[in-house]
Design an enzyme around this catalytic site. Structure first.
Site: not given
Length: 281
Positions: A93, A116, A49
């Site tokens: 994450q 997200d 990423k």
């Protein structure tokens, strides 16, 4: 013939547009990423990423939180990032270290920085099909972008989501429902005979349970569209949750592993980050 849904191709199109949007902003775009440095998978994904973000002109701030952290300390970190005007978006994450309550951490992220879309506020907006802008978890949103690119009909179709995680299954079912599909959610504990019956009715099958070759081609409805979110390693080879070879000639469309949903997830996450920057600006 079974046609591949080329996530790498579509992700490149999205990334090119994202890079153009970045150049039009008045201030830098910065994505803060909280991750467990002891998790090899997280290290890999965070690195991917960050490298892709740099190519698009997006800055990243990778913040390791190890096993010595607590839920409260990670939430305090999130709150400091919420208050940091230089941070455009925040990604937590998963998985974090054992003992840290992820859902509490997800929901501590300010909605206007939730890159997200995993916090309770924005997920509530998703399930409520809110009219105002909000982010959606990158993997299911990436799946929708892939379906739309290939002009695969959703309205009125029967969709089966196999998996019920907060990162994929639950938001995936909501997105398909909001797009007027008739949606059923199953998971790894669904009785095999029941799952087989559901699969035979499903025009769209989206699978993310983390079990290699969990679904066989013979289980699918002829002409189905198959979205394989699984990423497993078998004998050193990336393998999905759907038996790719046996699905050939049965599914009309299928995502490969790798090269299907994975690139779409990263592209959508960075797209979300720029969208947040535009909205907040």
């Amino acid at each position: 013939m079974t046609e591949l849904l080329d996530g790498a191709k579509v992700a490149k199109i999205i990334n090119d547009k994202t890079a153009q949007r970045v150049t039009k902003l008045d201030k830098p775009v910065t994505l803060a990423v909280i991750y467990d440095p002891d998790n090899e998978g997280s290290q890999l994904y965070v690195g991917m990423k960050s490298r892709k973000a740099a190519k698009l002109g997006i800055q990243t701030r990778d913040i390791p939180v190890g096993a010595d952290e607590t839920t409260d300390s990670v939430i305090a970190l999130v709150e400091s990032l919420n208050a940091d005007d230089d941070v455009t978006g925040i990604l937590v994450q998963s998985p974090l270290a054992k003992g840290i309550k992820e859902r509490q951490v997800f929901s501590a992220v300010a909605p206007q920085k939730d890159a997200d879309g995993l916090g309770a506020t924005v997920q509530g907006m998703l399930f409520g099909d809110a009219l105002e802008p909000y982010t959606v978890a990158a993997t299911p949103q990436g799946v929708m972008s892939l379906l739309n690119y290939y002009h695969i009909p959703i309205k009125g179709k029967v969709a089966l989501v196999v998996g019920r995680s907060q990162l994929f299954g639950r938001p995936m079912s909501a997105l398909l429902n909001n797009a007027d599909a008739t949606v059923t959610v199953a998971h790894r504990y669904t009785e095999p005979a029941v799952l087989k019956r559901l699969l035979k009715f499903a025009d769209i099958v989206a699978v993310g349970v983390g079990i290699p070759n969990f679904i066989k081609g013979e289980d699918l409805k002829q002409g189905a569209t198959v979205i394989d979110v699984g990423m497993n390693v078998v004998d050193g080879k990336a393998t999905g949750d759907v038996d790719f070879d046996s699905a050939q000639g049965i599914a009309d469309f299928i995502t490969p592993v790798p090269g299907g949903v994975g690139p779409m997830t990263i592209a959508t996450l960075l797209e979300n980050t720029v969208t947040l920057s535009e909205l907040n600006q």
